[in-house]
Enzyme design. Structure first.
Site, mmCIF file in Angstrom:
data_model
loop_
_atom_site.group_PDB
_atom_site.id
_atom_site.type_symbol
_atom_site.label_atom_id
_atom_site.label_comp_id
_atom_site.label_asym_id
_atom_site.label_seq_id
_atom_site.Cartn_x
_atom_site.Cartn_y
_atom_site.Cartn_z
ATOM 1 N N ARG A 80 42.923 36.438 43.204
ATOM 2 C CA ARG A 80 42.608 36.831 44.580
ATOM 3 C C ARG A 80 43.852 36.745 45.454
ATOM 4 N NH1 ARG A 80 38.624 37.047 48.572
ATOM 5 N NH2 ARG A 80 39.655 36.717 50.572
ATOM 6 N N GLU A 92 45.184 51.016 41.821
ATOM 7 C CA GLU A 92 45.241 52.267 41.072
ATOM 8 C C GLU A 92 43.922 52.483 40.366
ATOM 9 O OE1 GLU A 92 47.906 53.743 37.393
ATOM 10 O OE2 GLU A 92 49.016 53.058 39.153
#
Length: 1998
Positions: free
Chosen positions: A658, A678
């Protein structure tokens, strides 16, 4: 007495020779001497002497070659290392030496149990007397070599077994091989069918051997032999062909045999799985995956392998053998043999067998190679040795077969491949059967050895093997254990400990630091490492090693203790390092290899240069220990901020994942853009990111208590892209659709629960933005969504309007959200979010901002200044922002330094805000984001992201801090301005277009008032440009928002970047921000409606068009009170209307151009009826239109207002967009200069249009329909308001501009090619874009289009007229007017029937500013007005039918094309706006050669192109849509369009590219001769062409031209006719076509600026101003074009105006025309030339403009050839091309007109002047369309697919089909041919659409090359455009495309002047379509007085 050599010395010399040769060196005297002296200390002299003597007595051989002497050992000459010489010696005597006997004697004598080494054997044999006697004569080396050879042979034949360095007799081999094989097989249990094999059917056997093709009667040896047949496929083979032993054959026959193709694993029975890792049993020939074996194998076993089914059960020695086999496998098996893993038993009985049974050659072609061969010497020896008994036998047998059969097996494998599936199976099968049979037989034969019982058999087999072994060396249990221990120790040293991994993960374990980590996946380490079970990695440099020892040695030397990069973040013991893959390549590669061990899908290992790696480390005293990393592309077009992310297993579940995700978003925020990982995400990645997004959004909502919050704002605050936010909100069920709106639902319980959990479990590691020390590599990626940029802009715009807009915004937000939702969930979310955000912004931002504004901090509170100063100010600021990043403080203007400084700061802040908004790609978000976002974002997220950014922004911080730290930092993070630009390209750049104006000295001098007026003017320009740009830029923006924003802003900024007046940038920014802050509504009245409309449009778009329209009305209502003059109000209104369509479309913008949507600004389509004459209105409309891009604002067409509306539309599309657009609206209204920046801003707006057009593409279709319904309502008001606003603006601007007029004219025309000329261009192109927008989105908003078009037209007409008059009065206005006129023109065309009243109104309005405008401008405007009226009355009416058809097409062409056009117009307007730009454009023309103002954009990059060329800018912008960086076509599909656009506009794109290379030459040439000529045709040659003194004239001419071109430039004029309206619907070109009335109107006035040619047709006008010098060159062609056009203008005004607009003739005016209509479309064509607008548009203007310009270009290019493409000529070319682009539009329109016949015919009129060209163009046009493959393709598709061609041609196609619903392109062509034959319009169309110009431009892959080439090409293209139309077909053809690509330079350089080239293209023309006639083209070129080659070549190239 002969002196003999000392034999000792001779021996030493021979040894030295051998030593030297061993080192692969030539044994020269020098080397021999060195070797002897080093080993024996003999001096050189003695050695040489002895060497000579030895040579004499023959003991040494001397070889001379090429004068060099070498010495050889005669007994051991180089390559023949056999016992030749030695044989002579010892072995020769003993020719009878039996090496087999000798070896056997040696092994027996040595009796070494483990085997003997080569040395010990050699020592033993040398000690034997007979051997020494035989070999004593020769040197030791000879004997050694012979011995080695003999041993090698024995091993190969299986007599010896090789185990590592040890050799041992193969006792099994001693017996007959067959016997031994049999023995091993026979010892195995009999084979039987497995349960699953019993029921399976057996295929019909094929009675032919698949190998030898023989039958059972005769095999390979012509002997009868039964076949073995595959049970699955029936393929058969002789056992001998399969290399099966008799035993195996017997066993296989008893089984269900499968060939290697059909072979399935008998264990898992999965046929398709992992065939390469299948082993074939040497007993039954069944196949088994290595992992399915028992135990699983990791390596191919060597020697014979017997499966677990056949294998006898092991008893006593079971364990030992198993372990030994494992060790053997692990250590002995060659690494490369993965398949046959030796199984312990297999070794024992199989080793020999496989050889015997010809294991290697058996039938398993593939497998056998592995298994049989595996049983080859080395492995076999090893395995067998381990097994003891197996060794001897296994080796010998398998070895034998191995060698011979290896090839055979391979061959067989190929042979046995009936079915792909069966291939492996079959080979395998064969193997098995043979094995089985063999084994059976063997078993029987060697019964004595092996008991029948499996277990007993196995044991006895082992024993017998042992016995066999024992005869020579008795292997005891102790020996085996000893061997095992020693082997294990050795393996341990190498680091191999455990058994091989059954999963075949290589490596299966890594030792990393203090951790031993089991890997999850395999990684492509080098083979020698990947096969190792364990790898040792250095935890600091990540080097991988084979053993712990090596690692320990390395660690002593490795000096690294942290990654090889800069530490960019440190908090406590956590650091992040930014590693550049280009700098630390090895480290990054090692990092990727390490990451792959824990990532399932990772493909990047070695190509790390384009990536940055952010390495997270945990630090202690020992160093920085790698925890994880993420990589991101340095220049990612999709704005991906993470391409790969990995946390090492030992650090997982500790919050580091995270942390990295958060960190990646922090960097994105610093870059001023929203990021996204992506796609596609892996499963784990999706989970991680969804969790992150949920928590971030919930926390953001928790901290943001505003009643209204938009997705855009959320995006701004979090850095998460709106799409992800939308999907997350949807996932959280916090997104709802209510009353036509998407609403974000605050689920308080969910939020509170999350926060409670968070408080209970605090995150172990959190990103602290304060600890980040990092500057973005690129301020802002061009990838930033246009939507984002627009949103940012809109956000700012919205801020000022804050409360006023709050309600509207909310509604809008809802609508926007709905529309955006259509675009994407994120868009919708953004809209919803925006509502609260808008409110918050309105309140908090507004309060603080207004206070700031009062403190002269307009940037942040842009709304206050929005009126006139605001936008301009904003533009200034934005530009300054661009500068700001570069020289924020330094460039404060001297005039109002303090004020501007503050403004600048504010603008920086606001820009940052915009950036932030931009960061949130959601369109609606941008609207709401504007102000609310900033406050919220600033405080919450800005705390993190913006804090760092704030630090970055020194001055900006001052004022921005109050406004919002977020924004400021954003701006700075993004490189401040650059990022901002990039991010809020739409918003900022839309504002930026004002910057040119702002930049212009006059505006700067008049900070407030002038700002206001110029701002208005700029605004108009912005609109024009925005309009134009929107179409072009919109497309570019979506993908290259950031870049676009930067360059266009730079264009403007850079136009001023030469920084004619940095103050203006500041001023503009300041004013814009002031608009926001100082004039929350007061100034907003001008922009307010736009801005509000933007906000609304975004919301409405999102919500629905109806709602949008209502909200727009609300906005209008809001704006109306605020709006000062009616024209201003109209401006706003139109903007609102425009914005609405834009708004619906902008959502798509984020994604890029929607497939089906035109790239033109929607408003283009919307204002088809607008006449160029109404420049003022059009300017405003242009702004509107561009803002309106999303919203097809046909009604907005009234002037540039549609641009403003476009901005607003965009804004509506996205709340953020609304704000952004509002700024745009203000900016546009404020400054045409902004329109220059609108080249950039157009990008932004175009982005908005993109967003609008793109978003609307899918999203807006419904909302657009709603918009359409409401739009008409709003549009009239908008139109009314806008014209008034425009009037006021124009008057104010004219007051200011009149002062600035000269400057502006020169500046704008020059500097801003996009300035005046561009303005005209912009207007026209933008008008066209607007019209095209209208056209583009007709499907989505057909009803809207019609009603809206009428309203817009009325308004647009008023505005257009006002604008045109204004423009005429002031060159600067003129430019802007021209630009606006263009849009008006387009709109008029489209709206013609609907908006004739508007036209009249606009005319009246135009007349109002007329007094202020130059006489030329007045004339031009008048002509435009006349044309418009006539066209509206006639052509437009004619086009109404087409319009109906076109509108259908419009819906999907509209969006695509509109945004482009809009953008182009923005560019133009902006360029027009900047007086400084205009003038400095000469000097800076290098940078902004074609459109000097645009050139700053050029300097900026692609953006420069657009802004620089007002008109060009539009096309440039169009291209920019594709790629904000004009030179970066790759940025977006539209990047081609960018080039095209730029080229088209004023050759600016070419100039832009060329400017990059040779800006000065380009500019100067363009400026002087081309400029003069191009002045009128400025649309095309604006930037560079009319850059010089002719600018004023240009301005006028441009204005006239623009007025004329307003309807699609001269060409578009013809096109401008109602067919153009259809075209509008179809595409920018279409819109351009609709401009013809304007064009035609101008034709009479244009003559004043240019010679009669110009008056006749606008094209000529375009050419005419330039023609003065190059008129002979250009003029002749232009006259043909223009002369025909004059007739067409009248004729075409009604008919041609709309569609045909005298496309051929339009070619001449194409500069303006193209800029405005062709500009976006055509520029797009040029930039997106391949399939978009480049060819068509270019084609025509090319003919006219290009002729004059081309001649000049030819002269320049021929002479200034040395210049980088002789920018001037190139510019001419460009301008021409631009013209052509417009022409293309016009031509396309004519195609459409063809559909609507009148236009086509009108176009045919031009043939007199354009006759050859026209005809050529017509044919080519048709050809082009067809060749462009756009014919049948949907416009949107065409646009998208062929980008270059698609934009224009596609649009045209759409236009063409309007009349006839057939394939647009085809129809175009089909229709076009009749009219096209004569009319340039069709031709232009052909070129534009099918034009390979676009293709060629694109094919000349480099934008720069293209650009340069384009200049020439454009010059040629000017020709080419027309010719290109002809060329277009040929261009479409691959061959011709190549030519275009190959010619560009050539043409530009030498060919330009040479007619040969022209003819060449003619020749290629046939390739394209016959329609393109080389001669026609030729004549065209000749007419132009430019070398035909110039036109032909460049065009052909294209």
């Amino acid at each position: 007495m002969v002196k003999l050599a000392n034999p000792l010395y001779t021996q030493w010399i021979l040894e030295a020779i051998k030593k030297v040769k061993k080192q692969k060196q030539r044994p020269s005297e020098e080397r021999i001497c060195n070797a002897v002296s080093s080993s024996h200390g003999l001096d050189r002299k003695t050695v040489l002497e002895q060497l000579e003597l030895s040579v004499k007595d023959g003991t040494i051989l001397k070889v001379s070659n090429k004068g060099l002497n070498s010495y050889k050992d005669p007994d051991n000459p180089g390559r023949i290392a056999l016992p030749k010489p030695r044989n002579h010696g010892k072995l020769d005597n003993k020719q009878s030496v039996d090496w087999n006997k000798l070896l056997k004697r040696a092994f027996e004598g040595l009796a070494e149990s483990g085997g003997s080494t080569l040395k010990s054997i050699e020592r033993f044999l040398k000690s034997q007397k007979d051997v020494s006697a035989a070999c004593g004569g020769t040197a030791a080396s000879g004997f050694h070599q012979q011995l080695r050879l003999a041993i090698k042979r024995a091993v190969g034949h299986g007599r010896l077994l090789k185990d590592g360095p040890l050799y041992r007799l193969n006792t099994k081999a001693a017996n007959a091989e067959g016997k031994e094989g049999c023995e091993s097989l026979s010892c195995l249990p009999p084979v039987s069918l497995l349960p699953h094999e019993k029921d399976k059917p057996v295929a019909e056997p094929i009675p032919i051997c698949s190998f030898c093709l023989g039958t059972k009667e005769q095999n390979r040896e012509k002997k009868p032999e039964d076949l073995i047949s595959c049970a699955d496929c029936g393929n058969s083979g002789h056992p001998s062909c399969l290399k099966f032993s008799p035993e195996l054959t017997v066993r296989v026959r008893a089984l269900r045999w499968q060939c290697i193709e059909c072979k399935t694993c008998s264990s898992c029975r999965d046929q398709g799985k992992n065939a390469d890792n299948m082993l074939f049993c040497d007993s039954c020939d069944r196949g088994f995956h290595m992992e399915c074996c028992d135990p699983p194998l990791t390596r191919m076993p060597k020697g014979m392998w017997i499966c677990q089914i056949c294998r006898p059960r092991k008893k006593g020695r079971k364990l030992l053998q198993k372990k030994a086999a494992q060790i053997k496998r692990r250590y002995a098996n060659p690494i490369g043999r993965p398949k046959n893993r030796l199984k312990k038993q297999s070794t024992v009985s199989k080793g020999p067998f496989s050889k015997v049974r010809t294991g290697p050659g058996r039938g398993r072609k593939r497998k056998i190679t592995v298994s049989s061969q595996s049983a080859s010497s080395s492995e076999e020896g090893y395995l067998e040795r381990i097994d003891g008994l197996d060794f001897c036998r296994d080796s010998s047998a398998p070895l034998k077969f191995n060698k011979k059969t290896k090839g055979l097996i391979d061959g067989l494998t190929k042979f046995f491949t009936p079915s792909p599936d069966g291939r492996k199976a079959r080979g395998e099968a064969v193997d098995y059967s043979e094995l089985r049979i063999r084994k059976k037989g063997n078993r029987k034969s060697s019964t004595s050895h092996w008991p029948t019982d499996n277990q007993d058999g196995w044991e006895s087999k082992q024993e017998s093997e042992e016995r066999l072994f024992g005869s020579q060396e008795i292997m005891t249990e102790r020996d085996m254990e000893l061997f095992r221990d020693i082997q294990e120790q050795a393996l341990q040293k190498v680091g191999v400990t455990g058994p091989p991994d059954p999963q075949v993960r290589c490596p299966s374990v890594i030792e990393f630091g203090k951790y031993e980590i089991h890997t999850w996946y395999s990684s492509p380490y080098p083979q020698e490492y990947s096969r190792l079970p364990k790898l040792y990695l250095c935890e600091f440099c990540l080097k991988y090693m084979k053993s712990r020892t090596i690692l320990q040695q390395h660690m002593k030397k490795c000096g690294w203790f942290h990654p090889p990069a800069n530490e960019i973040y440190r908090k406590n013991n956590i650091s992040v390092f930014e590693v550049d893959g280009n700098v630390s390549t090895i480290y990054c590669q090692n990092l990727c290899l390490l990451a792959k061990l824990f990532l399932d899908h990772k493909t990047l290992y070695y190509d790390v240069e384009p990536f940055l790696f952010y390495v997270l480390t945990q630090n202690d005293v020992k160093g920085c220990h790698l925890v994880g990393y993420f990589s991101k592309e340095k220049h990612c077009q999709q704005k991906y901020n993470v391409s790969c992310i990995m946390i090492l297993p030992q650090y997982q579940r500790k919050g580091y994942g995270r942390f990295l995700i958060d960190f990646s978003y922090l960097l994105s925020k610093r870059e001023g853009q929203a990021g996204s990982p992506e796609k596609p995400l892996s499963d784990l990645g999706r989970l991680s990111y969804m969790a992150y997004w949920k928590s971030v959004i919930l926390e953001c909502l928790y901290h943001q208590n505003d009643k209204q919050i938009s997705i855009k704002k959320l995006s701004k605050l979090t850095g998460v892209c709106p799409q992800d936010i939308t999907s997350t909100l949807h996932h959280l069920r916090m997104l709802d659709f209510r009353s036509d709106q998407f609403v974000i639902i605050r689920r308080e319980k969910l939020i509170q629960d999350h926060m409670a959990k968070l408080q209970l479990n605090l995150r172990p590691v959190d990103v602290d933005p304060e600890c980040l020390r990092w500057t973005p590599v690129i301020v802002s990626n061009s990838v930033v969504s246009e939507e984002e940029d627009e949103e940012a802009d809109d956000g700012e715009k919205e801020e000022p309007q804050g409360q006023e807009r709050e309600l509207e915004t909310r509604e809008r937000v809802g609508k926007s959200v709905s529309r955006e939702n259509k675009d994407q969930d994120s868009s919708s979310l953004i809209e919803s979010e925006k509502k609260p955000e808008v409110k918050e912004l309105a309140s908090s931002s507004r309060l603080s901002k207004q206070a700031l504004v009062r403190d002269s901090l307009p940037a942040n509170s842009q709304p206050p200044r929005r009126g006139r100063c605001g936008r301009k100010n904003r533009k200034t600021q934005e530009r300054f922002g661009d500068k700001d990043s570069k020289m924020l403080v330094g460039e404060t203007l001297s005039t109002s330094q303090e004020q501007y400084g503050e403004c600048e700061e504010k603008s920086a802040a606001s820009r940052e805000r915009y950036t932030e908004v931009g960061e949130q790609p959601a369109a609606p978000q941008a609207q709401a984001d504007g102000n609310p976002d900033i406050p919220k974002g600033r405080f919450s997220e800005s705390a993190d992201l913006w804090r760092g950014q704030l630090k970055k922004s020194p001055e900006t911080l001052k004022c921005r801090l109050p406004e919002g730290n977020d924004r400021l930092p954003c701006c700075y993070t993004d490189g401040d301005r650059a990022v901002f630009r990039g991010f809020s390209e739409s918003s900022e750049e839309e504002e930026e277009p004002e910057s040119p104006r702002s930049n212009s000295p006059p505006v700067l001098t008049k900070p407030t008032l002038k700002r206001k007026k110029p701002i208005l003017h700029r605004r108009r320009r912005v609109r024009k440009r925005k309009h134009h740009n929107s179409s072009v830029v919109t497309e570019t923006i979506s993908e290259t928002t950031e870049v676009l924003d930067e360059p266009f802003e730079d264009s403007d900024s850079e136009r001023p970047m030469p920084r004619l007046e940095p103050t203006f940038e500041i001023e503009e920014e300041e004013e814009e921000e002031d608009e926001n802050e100082l004039f929350p509504r007061g100034y907003f009245h001008c922009l307010s409606s736009q801005d509000i409309l933007r906000c609304q449009a975004s919301s409405k778009r999102t919500a629905s068009k109806d709602e949008e329209e209502e909200e727009e009305e609300s906005d209008d209502a809001d704006d109306t009170p605020v709006l000062k003059p009616v024209s201003l109000l109209r401006k706003c209104d139109v903007n609102s209307a425009s914005l609405e369509p834009d708004t619906s479309t902008p959502m798509k913008k984020k994604k890029g151009w929607p497939k089906g949507k035109s790239r033109k600004p929607i408003h283009w389509k919307k204002r088809p009826g607008r006449k160029p004459g109404f420049k003022l209105n059009q300017d405003i409309i242009a702004v509107s239109t561009q803002e309106c891009i999303v919203e097809p604002i046909v009604p907005i067409k009234p002037g540039r207002k549609p641009r403003t509306q476009e901005s607003e539309e965009l804004v509506e599309v996205k709340e953020g967009l609304v704000e952004e657009r509002k700024e745009e609206m203000h900016t546009e209204a404020d400054e045409e200069a902004e329109e220059e920046e609108d080249a950039a801003s157009s990008d932004i707006r175009a982005m908005s249009p993109l967003d609008s057009s793109n978003s609307p593409d899918a999203d807006p279709k419904e909302p657009e329909a709603e918009e359409e319904e409401e739009k008409p309502l709003d549009d009239p008001r908008q139109s009314e308001e806008e014209p008034q606003e425009l009037e006021e603006q124009e008057q104010e601007e004219e007051d200011e501009v009149t002062a600035e007029a000269n400057q502006n004219e020169d500046h704008d025309a020059d500097d801003e090619d996009d300035g005046h000329l561009d303005s005209l261009k912009t207007k026209e192109p933008e008008g066209q874009p607007a019209r095209e927008d209208g056209t583009e989105e007709p499907g989505t908003q057909e009803s809207f289009l019609d009603a809206s078009i009428q309203d817009s037209r009325e308004n647009a007409k008023d505005k257009d007229e006002t604008e045109a008059d204004s423009e005429e009065e002031q060159p600067s206005h003129e430019a802007s007017v021209g630009s606006e006129t263009m849009p008006g023109s387009e709109e008029d065309h489209e709206e013609d029937s609907n908006t004739k009243e508007e036209l009249i109104e606009l005319k009246e309005e135009e007349e109002i500013p007329h007094s202020e405008l130059d006489l030329e401008t007045v004339q031009a405007v008048q002509s435009l007005t006349q044309e418009e009226s006539s066209e509206h009355e006639g052509a437009y009416q004619d086009c109404e039918e087409t319009l109906a058809a076109c509108q259908t097409l419009q819906s999907y062409t509209h969006t695509d094309e509109d945004p482009q056009m809009s953008m182009v117009e923005d560019c133009h307007a902006s360029e027009h706006n900047s007086p400084i730009s205009s003038i400095p454009s000469h000097p800076s023309q290098s940078v902004r050669s074609v459109s000097s103002p645009s050139m700053p954009a050029l300097e900026s990059g692609y953006t420069q192109i657009s802004p620089e060329q007002g008109s060009l800018s539009a096309p440039s912008m169009q291209n920019m849509e594709t790629s904000p960086m004009m030179d970066v076509p790759s940025v977006s599909d539209h990047s081609q369009q960018v080039v095209d656009s730029g080229f088209s506009d004023l050759g600016s794109i070419e100039s832009t590219t060329e400017n990059y290379e040779n800006p000065s030459s380009y500019d100067s040439t363009m400026g002087s001769s081309i400029c003069g000529n191009n002045s009128s045709q400025s649309s095309c040659s604006y930037g560079g062409l009319s850059s010089s003194s002719s600018l004023t004239q240009n301005s006028c001419v441009v204005t006239q031209q623009m007025a004329s071109m307003g309807n699609s430039c001269s060409m578009l004029q013809q096109n401008s006719v109602q067919p153009a309206t259809n075209c509008n619907i179809k595409s920018p070109q279409t819109c351009v076509v609709e401009r013809p009335p304007s064009n035609q109107q101008p034709p009479p006035p244009p003559p004043p600026p240019p010679p009669p040619q110009q008056p006749q047709p606008q094209p000529q006008q375009q050419a005419a101003p330039q023609p003065p010098p190059p008129q002979p060159q250009q003029q002749p062609p232009p006259p043909p074009q223009q002369q025909p056009q004059p007739p067409p203008p009248p004729q075409q005004q009604p008919p041609l105006s709309q569609c045909s607009m005298n496309n051929s003739f339009t070619a001449a005016p194409m500069i303006m025309e193209i800029p405005e209509s062709g500009g976006t479309g055509n520029i797009s064509i040029y930039e997106r030339i391949p399939g978009d607008f480049g060819a068509g548009s270019y084609s025509q203007p090319s003919a006219t403009f290009s002729l004059a310009k081309l001649q000049q270009l030819t002269n320049t290019i021929m002479d200034p050839h040395a210049m980088p493409y002789s920018h001037s000529p190139a510019v001419t070319s460009y301008a021409t091309s631009v013209s052509l682009s417009n022409t293309g539009l016009a031509q396309l329109a004519p195609s459409h007109p063809l559909a609507g016949t009148p236009q086509a015919q009108a176009t045919m009129t031009p043939p007199p002047n354009l006759a050859p060209t026209t005809m050529n163009l017509t044919s080519p046009l048709l050809q082009c369309n067809m060749s462009a493959t756009n014919i049948g393709i949907p416009h949107t598709q065409r646009l998208q697919g062929q980008m270059p061609v698609k934009g224009h041609i596609s649009i045209r196609s759409k236009s063409a089909p309007l009349p006839s619903a057939t394939a647009h392109q085809q129809q175009l062509y089909g229709r076009s041919p009749p009219a096209v034959a004569m009319q340039a319009g069709p031709r232009a169309l052909a070129v534009q659409r099918g034009m390979n110009m676009g293709v060629n431009l694109m094919p000349t892959p480099a934008y720069n090359v293209n650009s340069m080439n384009m200049n020439t090409l454009n010059a040629m293209n000017s020709y080419r455009m027309t010719q290109p139309m002809m060329n277009s077909s040929y261009h479409s053809n691959p061959a011709y495309m190549n030519q275009t690509a190959q010619y560009p330079m050539q043409m530009q350089m030498g060919m330009m002047g040479s007619q040969a080239y022209t003819q060449q293209p003619m020749q290629p023309n046939p390739h394209g379509n016959m329609m393109y006639t080389g001669p026609s083209h030729h004549s065209y070129m000749n007419a132009a007085g430019v070398p035909k080659q110039s036109l032909n070549g460049p065009y052909m190239r294209r």
